[in-house]
Write a protein that holds these residues in place. Structure first.
Motif, PDB file in Angstrom:
ATOM      1  N   GLU A   1      24.365  19.013  64.500  1.00  0.00           N
ATOM      2  CA  GLU A   1      24.902  19.875  63.447  1.00  0.00           C
ATOM      3  C   GLU A   1      25.261  19.088  62.196  1.00  0.00           C
ATOM      4  O   GLU A   1      26.335  19.252  61.608  1.00  0.00           O
ATOM      5  CB  GLU A   1      26.093  20.694  63.956  1.00  0.00           C
ATOM      6  CG  GLU A   1      25.726  21.624  65.087  1.00  0.00           C
ATOM      7  CD  GLU A   1      26.890  22.426  65.618  1.00  0.00           C
ATOM      8  OE1 GLU A   1      28.052  22.162  65.239  1.00  0.00           O
ATOM      9  OE2 GLU A   1      26.637  23.346  66.416  1.00  0.00           O
ATOM     10  N   ILE A   2      24.339  18.199  61.809  1.00  0.00           N
ATOM     11  CA  ILE A   2      24.494  17.447  60.563  1.00  0.00           C
ATOM     12  C   ILE A   2      23.210  17.597  59.764  1.00  0.00           C
ATOM     13  O   ILE A   2      22.158  17.935  60.297  1.00  0.00           O
ATOM     14  CB  ILE A   2      24.806  15.951  60.804  1.00  0.00           C
ATOM     15  CG1 ILE A   2      23.686  15.268  61.595  1.00  0.00           C
ATOM     16  CG2 ILE A   2      26.141  15.776  61.494  1.00  0.00           C
ATOM     17  CD1 ILE A   2      23.845  13.762  61.714  1.00  0.00           C
ATOM     18  N   ASP A   3      23.306  17.321  58.470  1.00  0.00           N
ATOM     19  CA  ASP A   3      22.148  17.364  57.600  1.00  0.00           C
ATOM     20  C   ASP A   3      21.208  16.213  57.961  1.00  0.00           C
ATOM     21  O   ASP A   3      21.661  15.116  58.292  1.00  0.00           O
ATOM     22  CB  ASP A   3      22.602  17.242  56.143  1.00  0.00           C
ATOM     23  CG  ASP A   3      21.466  17.411  55.182  1.00  0.00           C
ATOM     24  OD1 ASP A   3      20.889  18.514  55.144  1.00  0.00           O
ATOM     25  OD2 ASP A   3      21.137  16.432  54.489  1.00  0.00           O
ATOM     26  N   GLU A   4      19.913  16.469  57.916  1.00  0.00           N
ATOM     27  CA  GLU A   4      18.952  15.432  58.296  1.00  0.00           C
ATOM     28  C   GLU A   4      19.072  14.193  57.416  1.00  0.00           C
ATOM     29  O   GLU A   4      18.911  13.070  57.885  1.00  0.00           O
ATOM     30  CB  GLU A   4      17.519  15.966  58.261  1.00  0.00           C
ATOM     31  CG  GLU A   4      16.542  14.985  58.885  1.00  0.00           C
ATOM     32  CD  GLU A   4      15.151  15.555  59.066  1.00  0.00           C
ATOM     33  OE1 GLU A   4      14.292  14.780  59.505  1.00  0.00           O
ATOM     34  OE2 GLU A   4      14.923  16.738  58.784  1.00  0.00           O
TER      35      GLU A   4
ATOM     36  N   HIS B   1      15.767   6.847  52.279  1.00  0.00           N
ATOM     37  CA  HIS B   1      15.508   6.190  53.564  1.00  0.00           C
ATOM     38  C   HIS B   1      14.453   6.903  54.392  1.00  0.00           C
ATOM     39  O   HIS B   1      14.099   6.436  55.456  1.00  0.00           O
ATOM     40  CB  HIS B   1      16.797   6.103  54.391  1.00  0.00           C
ATOM     41  CG  HIS B   1      17.886   5.345  53.714  1.00  0.00           C
ATOM     42  ND1 HIS B   1      17.832   3.989  53.524  1.00  0.00           N
ATOM     43  CD2 HIS B   1      19.046   5.755  53.168  1.00  0.00           C
ATOM     44  CE1 HIS B   1      18.931   3.596  52.887  1.00  0.00           C
ATOM     45  NE2 HIS B   1      19.673   4.660  52.662  1.00  0.00           N
ATOM     46  N   THR B   2      13.930   8.023  53.911  1.00  0.00           N
ATOM     47  CA  THR B   2      12.989   8.820  54.688  1.00  0.00           C
ATOM     48  C   THR B   2      11.801   8.003  55.153  1.00  0.00           C
ATOM     49  O   THR B   2      11.356   8.127  56.285  1.00  0.00           O
ATOM     50  CB  THR B   2      12.503  10.032  53.865  1.00  0.00           C
ATOM     51  OG1 THR B   2      13.636  10.769  53.450  1.00  0.00           O
ATOM     52  CG2 THR B   2      11.603  10.916  54.693  1.00  0.00           C
ATOM     53  N   THR B   3      11.284   7.151  54.302  1.00  0.00           N
ATOM     54  CA  THR B   3      10.095   6.392  54.660  1.00  0.00           C
ATOM     55  C   THR B   3      10.404   5.270  55.645  1.00  0.00           C
ATOM     56  O   THR B   3       9.509   4.797  56.320  1.00  0.00           O
ATOM     57  CB  THR B   3       9.422   5.793  53.413  1.00  0.00           C
ATOM     58  OG1 THR B   3      10.364   4.960  52.726  1.00  0.00           O
ATOM     59  CG2 THR B   3       8.923   6.883  52.490  1.00  0.00           C
TER      60      THR B   3
ATOM     61  N   ALA C   1      17.973   5.866  69.789  1.00  0.00           N
ATOM     62  CA  ALA C   1      18.734   7.112  69.969  1.00  0.00           C
ATOM     63  C   ALA C   1      19.926   6.904  70.906  1.00  0.00           C
ATOM     64  O   ALA C   1      20.998   7.450  70.668  1.00  0.00           O
ATOM     65  CB  ALA C   1      17.825   8.216  70.495  1.00  0.00           C
ATOM     66  N   THR C   2      19.738   6.099  71.959  1.00  0.00           N
ATOM     67  CA  THR C   2      20.852   5.865  72.881  1.00  0.00           C
ATOM     68  C   THR C   2      21.985   5.131  72.184  1.00  0.00           C
ATOM     69  O   THR C   2      23.151   5.436  72.418  1.00  0.00           O
ATOM     70  CB  THR C   2      20.411   5.078  74.135  1.00  0.00           C
ATOM     71  OG1 THR C   2      19.845   3.832  73.743  1.00  0.00           O
ATOM     72  CG2 THR C   2      19.425   5.867  74.961  1.00  0.00           C
ATOM     73  N   ARG C   3      21.639   4.167  71.328  1.00  0.00           N
ATOM     74  CA  ARG C   3      22.672   3.445  70.569  1.00  0.00           C
ATOM     75  C   ARG C   3      23.405   4.388  69.621  1.00  0.00           C
ATOM     76  O   ARG C   3      24.623   4.346  69.502  1.00  0.00           O
ATOM     77  CB  ARG C   3      22.066   2.286  69.777  1.00  0.00           C
ATOM     78  CG  ARG C   3      21.476   1.172  70.607  1.00  0.00           C
ATOM     79  CD  ARG C   3      22.525   0.211  71.154  1.00  0.00           C
ATOM     80  NE  ARG C   3      23.274  -0.493  70.158  1.00  0.00           N
ATOM     81  CZ  ARG C   3      23.043  -1.729  69.732  1.00  0.00           C
ATOM     82  NH1 ARG C   3      22.036  -2.413  70.228  1.00  0.00           N
ATOM     83  NH2 ARG C   3      23.813  -2.289  68.831  1.00  0.00           N
ATOM     84  N   LEU C   4      22.648   5.240  68.948  1.00  0.00           N
ATOM     85  CA  LEU C   4      23.229   6.184  68.001  1.00  0.00           C
ATOM     86  C   LEU C   4      24.179   7.151  68.693  1.00  0.00           C
ATOM     87  O   LEU C   4      25.273   7.432  68.205  1.00  0.00           O
ATOM     88  CB  LEU C   4      22.119   6.973  67.295  1.00  0.00           C
ATOM     89  CG  LEU C   4      22.570   8.101  66.378  1.00  0.00           C
ATOM     90  CD1 LEU C   4      23.189   7.519  65.115  1.00  0.00           C
ATOM     91  CD2 LEU C   4      21.417   9.012  66.043  1.00  0.00           C
TER      92      LEU C   4
ATOM     93  N   LEU D   1      21.668  12.011  58.856  1.00  0.00           N
ATOM     94  CA  LEU D   1      21.154  11.328  60.042  1.00  0.00           C
ATOM     95  C   LEU D   1      20.239  10.176  59.646  1.00  0.00           C
ATOM     96  O   LEU D   1      20.305   9.092  60.225  1.00  0.00           O
ATOM     97  CB  LEU D   1      20.412  12.309  60.949  1.00  0.00           C
ATOM     98  CG  LEU D   1      19.784  11.707  62.211  1.00  0.00           C
ATOM     99  CD1 LEU D   1      20.850  11.106  63.123  1.00  0.00           C
ATOM    100  CD2 LEU D   1      18.974  12.756  62.954  1.00  0.00           C
ATOM    101  N   ILE D   2      19.408  10.398  58.643  1.00  0.00           N
ATOM    102  CA  ILE D   2      18.499   9.350  58.175  1.00  0.00           C
ATOM    103  C   ILE D   2      19.285   8.146  57.678  1.00  0.00           C
ATOM    104  O   ILE D   2      18.952   7.001  57.989  1.00  0.00           O
ATOM    105  CB  ILE D   2      17.554   9.898  57.091  1.00  0.00           C
ATOM    106  CG1 ILE D   2      16.558  10.867  57.727  1.00  0.00           C
ATOM    107  CG2 ILE D   2      16.830   8.769  56.363  1.00  0.00           C
ATOM    108  CD1 ILE D   2      15.746  11.654  56.724  1.00  0.00           C
ATOM    109  N   THR D   3      20.340   8.390  56.918  1.00  0.00           N
ATOM    110  CA  THR D   3      21.171   7.297  56.420  1.00  0.00           C
ATOM    111  C   THR D   3      21.804   6.535  57.577  1.00  0.00           C
ATOM    112  O   THR D   3      21.781   5.298  57.616  1.00  0.00           O
ATOM    113  CB  THR D   3      22.270   7.838  55.483  1.00  0.00           C
ATOM    114  OG1 THR D   3      21.638   8.504  54.384  1.00  0.00           O
ATOM    115  CG2 THR D   3      23.158   6.723  54.973  1.00  0.00           C
ATOM    116  N   THR D   4      22.352   7.248  58.540  1.00  0.00           N
ATOM    117  CA  THR D   4      22.985   6.622  59.699  1.00  0.00           C
ATOM    118  C   THR D   4      21.972   5.817  60.501  1.00  0.00           C
ATOM    119  O   THR D   4      22.240   4.682  60.911  1.00  0.00           O
ATOM    120  CB  THR D   4      23.649   7.681  60.588  1.00  0.00           C
ATOM    121  OG1 THR D   4      24.595   8.413  59.805  1.00  0.00           O
ATOM    122  CG2 THR D   4      24.345   7.060  61.784  1.00  0.00           C
TER     123      THR D   4
END
Length: 80
Positions: free
Chosen positions: A58-61, A4-6, A17-20, A64-67
């Motif tokens: 404090e999570i792996d990037e 999902h990086t791309t 970000a506010t939703r997340l 976060l990308i998946t989320t």
């Protein structure tokens, strides 16, 4: 990183970000102004730094990308 990086940019729009984070827009901007939310400004636009947000949470990037990818997909479906 993951597949999902791309699809997830390194600069996340404040609206996503506010939703997340489950924050109101006003709260997010207050945290940004206080230096508690890692942001970069481009003109009038404010973006949250993906890599620093992962560290803050404090999570792996890759997690976060998946989320974020799932959230973006959900928002796109809601807009359609």
């Amino acid at each position: 990183m993951g597949p999902h990086t791309t699809t997830v940019p390194p600069l996340i729009p404040m609206s996503i970000a506010t939703r997340l984070l489950g924050l109101s827009r006003a709260s997010a901007y207050r945290y940004a102004a206080a230096g508690e939310l890692p942001v970069r400004r481009f003109g009038r636009r404010v973006y949250v730094l993906r890599s620093r947000l992962a560290a803050l949470l404090e999570i792996d990037e890759s997690e976060l990308i998946t989320t974020l990818s799932e959230l973006i997909t959900t928002l796109d479906e809601e807009a359609a």
